[in-house]
Design a protein around this motif. Sequence first.
Motif, PDB file in Angstrom:
ATOM      1  N   LEU A  30       0.805  -1.217   0.000  1.00  0.00           N
ATOM      2  CA  LEU A  30       0.000   0.000   0.000  1.00  0.00           C
ATOM      3  C   LEU A  30       0.842   1.272   0.000  1.00  0.00           C
ATOM      4  CD1 LEU A  30      -2.858   1.202   0.103  1.00  0.00           C
ATOM      5  CD2 LEU A  30      -2.670   1.155   2.596  1.00  0.00           C
ATOM      6  N   SER A  31       1.869   1.321   0.822  1.00  0.00           N
ATOM      7  CA  SER A  31       2.667   2.545   0.916  1.00  0.00           C
ATOM      8  C   SER A  31       3.306   2.898  -0.427  1.00  0.00           C
ATOM      9  CB  SER A  31       3.739   2.404   1.996  1.00  0.00           C
ATOM     10  OG  SER A  31       4.639   1.367   1.674  1.00  0.00           O
ATOM     11  N   ARG A  32       3.681   1.893  -1.198  1.00  0.00           N
ATOM     12  CA  ARG A  32       4.281   2.151  -2.514  1.00  0.00           C
ATOM     13  C   ARG A  32       3.227   2.421  -3.578  1.00  0.00           C
ATOM     14  NH1 ARG A  32       7.376  -0.133   0.834  1.00  0.00           N
ATOM     15  NH2 ARG A  32       9.629  -0.091   0.732  1.00  0.00           N
ATOM     16  N   ALA A  33       2.084   1.757  -3.471  1.00  0.00           N
ATOM     17  CA  ALA A  33       1.006   1.970  -4.442  1.00  0.00           C
ATOM     18  C   ALA A  33       0.418   3.371  -4.321  1.00  0.00           C
ATOM     19  CB  ALA A  33      -0.079   0.917  -4.251  1.00  0.00           C
ATOM     20  N   LEU A  34       0.354   3.897  -3.113  1.00  0.00           N
ATOM     21  CA  LEU A  34      -0.235   5.224  -2.911  1.00  0.00           C
ATOM     22  C   LEU A  34       0.569   6.328  -3.584  1.00  0.00           C
ATOM     23  CD1 LEU A  34      -1.419   5.037   0.812  1.00  0.00           C
ATOM     24  CD2 LEU A  34      -2.817   4.926  -1.260  1.00  0.00           C
ATOM     25  N   LYS A  35       1.834   6.070  -3.841  1.00  0.00           N
ATOM     26  CA  LYS A  35       2.682   7.072  -4.497  1.00  0.00           C
ATOM     27  C   LYS A  35       2.280   7.297  -5.950  1.00  0.00           C
ATOM     28  CE  LYS A  35       6.527   6.206  -1.442  1.00  0.00           C
ATOM     29  NZ  LYS A  35       7.834   5.628  -1.252  1.00  0.00           N
ATOM     30  N   ARG A  36       1.506   6.390  -6.501  1.00  0.00           N
ATOM     31  CA  ARG A  36       1.054   6.507  -7.889  1.00  0.00           C
ATOM     32  C   ARG A  36      -0.214   7.346  -8.030  1.00  0.00           C
ATOM     33  NH1 ARG A  36       2.324   1.334 -11.382  1.00  0.00           N
ATOM     34  NH2 ARG A  36       4.426   0.940 -10.627  1.00  0.00           N
ATOM     35  N   PHE A  37      -0.826   7.678  -6.909  1.00  0.00           N
ATOM     36  CA  PHE A  37      -2.071   8.435  -6.929  1.00  0.00           C
ATOM     37  C   PHE A  37      -1.827   9.883  -6.532  1.00  0.00           C
ATOM     38  CE2 PHE A  37      -3.444   4.052  -5.834  1.00  0.00           C
ATOM     39  CZ  PHE A  37      -4.198   3.789  -6.966  1.00  0.00           C
ATOM     40  N   THR A  38      -2.799  10.705  -6.816  1.00  0.00           N
ATOM     41  CA  THR A  38      -2.718  12.094  -6.355  1.00  0.00           C
ATOM     42  C   THR A  38      -2.800  12.095  -4.840  1.00  0.00           C
ATOM     43  OG1 THR A  38      -5.106  12.411  -6.434  1.00  0.00           O
ATOM     44  CG2 THR A  38      -3.859  12.929  -8.460  1.00  0.00           C
ATOM     45  N   PRO A  39      -2.252  13.109  -4.197  1.00  0.00           N
ATOM     46  CA  PRO A  39      -2.301  13.146  -2.728  1.00  0.00           C
ATOM     47  C   PRO A  39      -3.722  13.071  -2.162  1.00  0.00           C
ATOM     48  CG  PRO A  39      -0.744  14.764  -3.538  1.00  0.00           C
ATOM     49  CD  PRO A  39      -1.444  14.198  -4.745  1.00  0.00           C
TER      50      PRO A  39
END
Length: 145
Positions: A30-39
Amino acid sequence: METLYPYALLVHLCCAIIFLGYLFFDVAILSRALKRFTPELASKIEQAIGSRAIKIMPICVLLLLLTGGVMLSNYVGGEKGWLETPFQRLLLCKVALACVIFALVIFSLACKFLNKSNPLAPIIHPFVLILGVGIVICAKWMWFI
Protein backbone atom coordinates in the motif's frame (compact mmCIF):
# COMPACT_ATOMS: atom_id res chain seq x y z
CA MET A 1 -6.22 -24.86 30.62
CA GLU A 2 -4.87 -27.77 28.61
CA THR A 3 -8.28 -28.39 27.07
CA LEU A 4 -8.37 -24.77 25.85
CA TYR A 5 -4.91 -24.95 24.30
CA PRO A 6 -5.89 -26.16 20.79
CA TYR A 7 -8.63 -23.54 20.52
CA ALA A 8 -6.37 -20.79 21.83
CA LEU A 9 -3.70 -21.86 19.34
CA LEU A 10 -6.15 -21.74 16.43
CA VAL A 11 -7.45 -18.29 17.35
CA HIS A 12 -3.89 -17.09 18.01
CA LEU A 13 -2.62 -18.25 14.62
CA CYS A 14 -5.60 -16.77 12.74
CA CYS A 15 -5.19 -13.41 14.48
CA ALA A 16 -1.43 -13.43 13.87
CA ILE A 17 -2.00 -14.07 10.16
CA ILE A 18 -4.53 -11.22 9.98
CA PHE A 19 -2.32 -8.83 11.96
CA LEU A 20 0.96 -9.53 10.18
CA GLY A 21 -0.79 -9.79 6.82
CA TYR A 22 -2.24 -6.33 7.25
CA LEU A 23 1.14 -4.93 8.31
CA PHE A 24 2.87 -6.55 5.35
CA PHE A 25 0.21 -5.19 2.99
CA ASP A 26 0.53 -1.72 4.48
CA VAL A 27 4.35 -1.62 4.50
CA ALA A 28 5.23 -3.50 1.32
CA ILE A 29 2.30 -2.84 -1.01
CA LEU A 30 0.00 0.00 0.00
CA SER A 31 2.67 2.55 0.92
CA ARG A 32 4.28 2.15 -2.51
CA ALA A 33 1.01 1.97 -4.44
CA LEU A 34 -0.24 5.22 -2.91
CA LYS A 35 2.68 7.07 -4.50
CA ARG A 36 1.05 6.51 -7.89
CA PHE A 37 -2.07 8.44 -6.93
CA THR A 38 -2.72 12.09 -6.35
CA PRO A 39 -2.30 13.15 -2.73
CA GLU A 40 -6.07 13.66 -2.34
CA LEU A 41 -6.92 10.20 -3.68
CA ALA A 42 -4.12 8.58 -1.67
CA SER A 43 -5.46 10.23 1.47
CA LYS A 44 -8.99 8.94 0.77
CA ILE A 45 -7.68 5.42 0.19
CA GLU A 46 -5.65 5.52 3.42
CA GLN A 47 -8.67 6.80 5.36
CA ALA A 48 -10.95 4.10 3.93
CA ILE A 49 -8.53 1.30 4.78
CA GLY A 50 -7.58 2.87 8.13
CA SER A 51 -11.18 3.28 9.25
CA ARG A 52 -11.76 -0.44 8.76
CA ALA A 53 -8.43 -1.47 10.24
CA ILE A 54 -9.01 0.57 13.41
CA LYS A 55 -12.07 -1.61 14.06
CA ILE A 56 -10.38 -4.97 13.40
CA MET A 57 -6.76 -4.67 14.49
CA PRO A 58 -7.28 -3.81 18.20
CA ILE A 59 -9.51 -6.88 18.52
CA CYS A 60 -6.84 -9.01 16.81
CA VAL A 61 -4.15 -7.67 19.13
CA LEU A 62 -6.32 -8.27 22.20
CA LEU A 63 -7.09 -11.83 21.09
CA LEU A 64 -3.39 -12.41 20.39
CA LEU A 65 -2.54 -11.23 23.88
CA LEU A 66 -5.24 -13.30 25.60
CA THR A 67 -4.65 -16.51 23.67
CA GLY A 68 -0.89 -16.07 24.02
CA GLY A 69 -1.34 -15.84 27.78
CA VAL A 70 -3.42 -19.02 27.83
CA MET A 71 -0.77 -20.89 25.86
CA LEU A 72 2.10 -19.36 27.86
CA SER A 73 0.71 -20.84 31.06
CA ASN A 74 1.39 -24.33 29.70
CA TYR A 75 5.13 -23.72 29.44
CA VAL A 76 6.26 -21.30 32.15
CA GLY A 77 5.52 -20.42 35.74
CA GLY A 78 5.09 -22.40 38.90
CA GLU A 79 6.99 -25.67 38.97
CA LYS A 80 7.94 -25.28 35.30
CA GLY A 81 10.12 -22.29 36.11
CA TRP A 82 10.63 -19.16 34.06
CA LEU A 83 14.03 -19.25 32.42
CA GLU A 84 15.03 -22.85 33.06
CA THR A 85 15.28 -24.08 29.48
CA PRO A 86 16.27 -22.55 26.12
CA PHE A 87 12.64 -23.07 25.06
CA GLN A 88 11.43 -20.88 27.93
CA ARG A 89 14.05 -18.22 27.22
CA LEU A 90 12.96 -17.92 23.59
CA LEU A 91 9.32 -18.01 24.60
CA LEU A 92 9.84 -15.13 27.02
CA CYS A 93 11.82 -13.25 24.35
CA LYS A 94 8.78 -13.70 22.13
CA VAL A 95 6.57 -12.38 24.94
CA ALA A 96 8.84 -9.33 25.39
CA LEU A 97 8.58 -8.51 21.68
CA ALA A 98 4.80 -8.94 21.86
CA CYS A 99 4.65 -6.58 24.85
CA VAL A 100 6.48 -3.92 22.83
CA ILE A 101 3.92 -4.33 20.03
CA PHE A 102 1.07 -4.15 22.53
CA ALA A 103 2.51 -0.95 24.05
CA LEU A 104 2.83 0.59 20.59
CA VAL A 105 -0.77 -0.34 19.76
CA ILE A 106 -1.99 1.24 23.01
CA PHE A 107 0.08 4.36 22.31
CA SER A 108 -1.28 4.63 18.75
CA LEU A 109 -4.88 4.12 19.88
CA ALA A 110 -4.45 6.73 22.62
CA CYS A 111 -3.15 9.23 20.06
CA LYS A 112 -6.06 8.41 17.75
CA PHE A 113 -8.78 8.75 20.37
CA LEU A 114 -7.25 11.85 21.99
CA ASN A 115 -6.96 13.50 18.57
CA LYS A 116 -3.23 13.94 19.01
CA SER A 117 -0.71 13.40 16.26
CA ASN A 118 1.29 10.21 16.61
CA PRO A 119 5.00 11.06 16.46
CA LEU A 120 5.78 7.42 15.67
CA ALA A 121 3.32 7.20 12.76
CA PRO A 122 5.90 7.14 9.95
CA ILE A 123 7.88 4.26 11.44
CA ILE A 124 5.43 2.31 13.58
CA HIS A 125 4.13 -0.17 10.99
CA PRO A 126 7.56 -1.14 9.60
CA PHE A 127 8.90 -1.46 13.15
CA VAL A 128 5.97 -3.61 14.31
CA LEU A 129 6.29 -5.76 11.18
CA ILE A 130 9.96 -6.38 12.03
CA LEU A 131 9.00 -7.24 15.62
CA GLY A 132 6.27 -9.57 14.30
CA VAL A 133 8.74 -11.36 12.06
CA GLY A 134 11.03 -11.68 15.09
CA ILE A 135 8.17 -13.27 17.03
CA VAL A 136 7.50 -15.75 14.23
CA ILE A 137 11.20 -16.66 14.09
CA CYS A 138 11.29 -17.16 17.88
CA ALA A 139 8.05 -19.20 17.69
CA LYS A 140 9.59 -21.60 15.20
CA TRP A 141 13.11 -21.63 16.59
CA MET A 142 12.07 -22.46 20.15
CA TRP A 143 10.79 -25.87 19.03
CA PHE A 144 14.16 -26.80 17.52
CA ILE A 145 16.59 -25.94 20.30
